[in-house]
Design a protein around this motif. Structure first.
Motif, short mmCIF file in Angstrom:
data_model
loop_
_atom_site.label_atom_id
_atom_site.label_comp_id
_atom_site.label_asym_id
_atom_site.label_seq_id
_atom_site.Cartn_x
_atom_site.Cartn_y
_atom_site.Cartn_z
N VAL A 1 0.86 -1.18 0.00
CA VAL A 1 0.00 0.00 0.00
C VAL A 1 0.90 1.23 0.00
O VAL A 1 1.80 1.36 0.82
N CYS A 2 0.66 2.13 -0.94
CA CYS A 2 1.46 3.34 -1.05
C CYS A 2 0.58 4.55 -0.76
O CYS A 2 -0.38 4.82 -1.49
N HIS A 3 0.87 5.26 0.32
CA HIS A 3 0.13 6.45 0.70
C HIS A 3 0.80 7.67 0.07
O HIS A 3 2.03 7.80 0.08
N ILE A 4 0.00 8.57 -0.47
CA ILE A 4 0.49 9.74 -1.19
C ILE A 4 0.06 11.02 -0.46
O ILE A 4 -1.11 11.18 -0.11
N PHE A 5 1.01 11.93 -0.26
CA PHE A 5 0.73 13.20 0.39
C PHE A 5 1.40 14.33 -0.40
O PHE A 5 2.52 14.18 -0.90
N LYS A 6 0.73 15.44 -0.54
CA LYS A 6 1.36 16.63 -1.09
C LYS A 6 2.34 17.17 -0.05
O LYS A 6 2.05 17.21 1.14
N THR A 7 3.51 17.63 -0.52
CA THR A 7 4.47 18.24 0.38
C THR A 7 4.17 19.72 0.54
O THR A 7 3.38 20.31 -0.21
N GLN A 8 4.84 20.32 1.49
CA GLN A 8 4.70 21.76 1.65
C GLN A 8 5.28 22.49 0.44
O GLN A 8 4.83 23.58 0.08
N LEU A 9 6.25 21.87 -0.22
CA LEU A 9 6.80 22.47 -1.44
C LEU A 9 5.74 22.56 -2.53
O LEU A 9 5.69 23.54 -3.27
N TRP A 10 4.91 21.54 -2.64
CA TRP A 10 3.79 21.60 -3.60
C TRP A 10 2.94 22.84 -3.32
O TRP A 10 2.62 23.62 -4.22
N ARG A 11 2.58 23.04 -2.06
CA ARG A 11 1.70 24.15 -1.69
C ARG A 11 2.38 25.50 -1.91
O ARG A 11 1.72 26.49 -2.25
N SER A 12 3.70 25.55 -1.74
CA SER A 12 4.42 26.81 -1.91
C SER A 12 4.70 27.13 -3.37
O SER A 12 4.66 28.30 -3.78
N ALA A 13 4.99 26.10 -4.16
CA ALA A 13 5.51 26.32 -5.50
C ALA A 13 4.47 26.30 -6.60
O ALA A 13 4.71 26.84 -7.69
N LEU A 14 3.31 25.68 -6.37
CA LEU A 14 2.35 25.47 -7.46
C LEU A 14 1.10 26.32 -7.32
O LEU A 14 0.55 26.46 -6.23
N HIS A 15 0.65 26.84 -8.44
CA HIS A 15 -0.67 27.47 -8.54
C HIS A 15 -1.43 26.72 -9.61
O HIS A 15 -0.99 26.63 -10.76
N LEU A 16 -2.59 26.13 -9.23
CA LEU A 16 -3.35 25.27 -10.13
C LEU A 16 -4.81 25.70 -10.20
O LEU A 16 -5.33 26.37 -9.28
N ASP A 17 -5.47 25.30 -11.26
CA ASP A 17 -6.87 25.68 -11.46
C ASP A 17 -7.78 25.17 -10.35
O ASP A 17 -8.82 25.77 -10.06
N THR A 18 -7.41 24.04 -9.72
CA THR A 18 -8.27 23.44 -8.70
C THR A 18 -7.98 23.95 -7.29
O THR A 18 -8.53 23.42 -6.32
N ASP A 19 -7.14 24.95 -7.16
CA ASP A 19 -6.82 25.46 -5.82
C ASP A 19 -8.06 25.92 -5.07
O ASP A 19 -8.15 25.80 -3.84
N ASP A 20 -9.05 26.45 -5.81
CA ASP A 20 -10.25 26.96 -5.14
C ASP A 20 -11.16 25.84 -4.64
O ASP A 20 -12.16 26.10 -3.97
N GLN A 21 -10.83 24.59 -4.97
CA GLN A 21 -11.62 23.46 -4.49
C GLN A 21 -11.06 22.84 -3.22
O GLN A 21 -11.63 21.89 -2.69
N LEU A 22 -9.96 23.36 -2.73
CA LEU A 22 -9.30 22.78 -1.57
C LEU A 22 -9.99 23.20 -0.27
O LEU A 22 -10.42 24.35 -0.15
N SER A 23 -10.06 22.26 0.65
CA SER A 23 -10.62 22.56 1.98
C SER A 23 -9.51 23.07 2.86
O SER A 23 -8.36 22.62 2.78
N PRO A 24 -9.81 24.00 3.77
CA PRO A 24 -8.78 24.49 4.69
C PRO A 24 -8.23 23.36 5.54
O PRO A 24 -8.93 22.42 5.91
N ILE A 25 -6.94 23.43 5.84
CA ILE A 25 -6.29 22.45 6.69
C ILE A 25 -6.38 22.94 8.12
O ILE A 25 -5.95 24.05 8.45
N CYS A 26 -6.98 22.13 8.98
CA CYS A 26 -7.14 22.50 10.38
C CYS A 26 -5.85 22.20 11.15
O CYS A 26 -5.32 21.09 11.08
#
Length: 240
Positions: A213-238
């Protein structure tokens, strides 16, 4: 649309990219030593290969493990270094001259500029390289980076699995123990692995549950470096 943001050279999230780290180490080694020696086949000589194995800290390729199985390591035994070598030559940050790998003027400039090097190296590697060319098989998954990254942006925002992502894209519940393992392999090699090496996602593999089983997580680098069309669909991280 995929947009890579410009990051400052001292941005802490840049440290999460194995490929950037390997490229920086190679550029700095060549600068500090004047050049890196090449074999007759224009591969890096073993003295540098062994140094790179010890310093790259490559995911799934620890120096201890590699030296346990190989007393002598050539460049082709360490695919990470082979890839870095190819990318630096392709981007004209280094060149072969009289049996040596030497930095170009641009390569020397970027040796101390991680943010600028990231901007040149990572989009080129992820979006333009044929990742099937260095994979175990020639199979290529159906899709585009615009689709893959925008969907992963949402599906892996709070973590997911390799199998769940494959099913989201292709509508089939495959894994490494089904007849569709080659399709899963192509997706993993050509989509997920480049993102891991770029430092944009991380993998946690669990082999203790009767299957891989391979679990996949976005890194903080993803969040810092990328701007994508689906960003407005993301839920806030508590944060608690």
């Amino acid at each position: 649309m995929i947009e890579f943001r410009n990051l400052a050279d001292d941005h802490p999230d840049l440290a999460q990219s194995p490929l950037l780290r390997g490229a920086l180490l190679t550029l700095r080694y060549a600068r500090d030593h004047g050049a890196i020696g090449l074999t007759q086949t224009k591969a890096f000589k073993r003295v540098f290969v062994h140094w790179a194995v010890e310093h790259f800290e490559w995911p799934g390729r620890s120096a201890e493990e590699m030296f346990r199985f190989h007393k002598v390591i050539n460049e082709y035994d360490f695919p990470a270094l082979e890839l870095v070598h190819f990318l630096l030559i392709s981007l004209r940050l280094g060149r072969h001259f009289k049996g040596e790998f030497r930095l170009t003027k641009r390569g020397a400039e970027l040796a101390d500029c991680p943010g600028s090097l990231f901007a040149e190296l990572i989009p080129y590697f992820v979006l333009q390289i044929d990742h099937a060319s260095y994979a175990r098989f020639d199979d290529r998954p159906v899709g585009t980076w615009d689709i893959w990254m925008n969907v992963i942006n949402v599906e892996a925002d709070h973590g997911t699995t390799e199998a769940a992502l494959f099913e989201t894209f292709y509508g089939e519940a495959l894994d490494w123990h089904t007849a569709g393992w080659r399709e899963m392999g192509a997706f993993s090699s050509c989509v997920l692995r480049p993102l891991v090496w770029a430092g944009l996602i991380s993998e946690i593999r669990d082999d203790d549950l009767g299957g891989r089983v391979c679990h996949i997580f976005k890194t903080q680098l993803w969040r810092s470096a990328l701007h994508l069309d689906t960003d407005d669909q993301l839920s806030p991280i508590c944060v608690q």
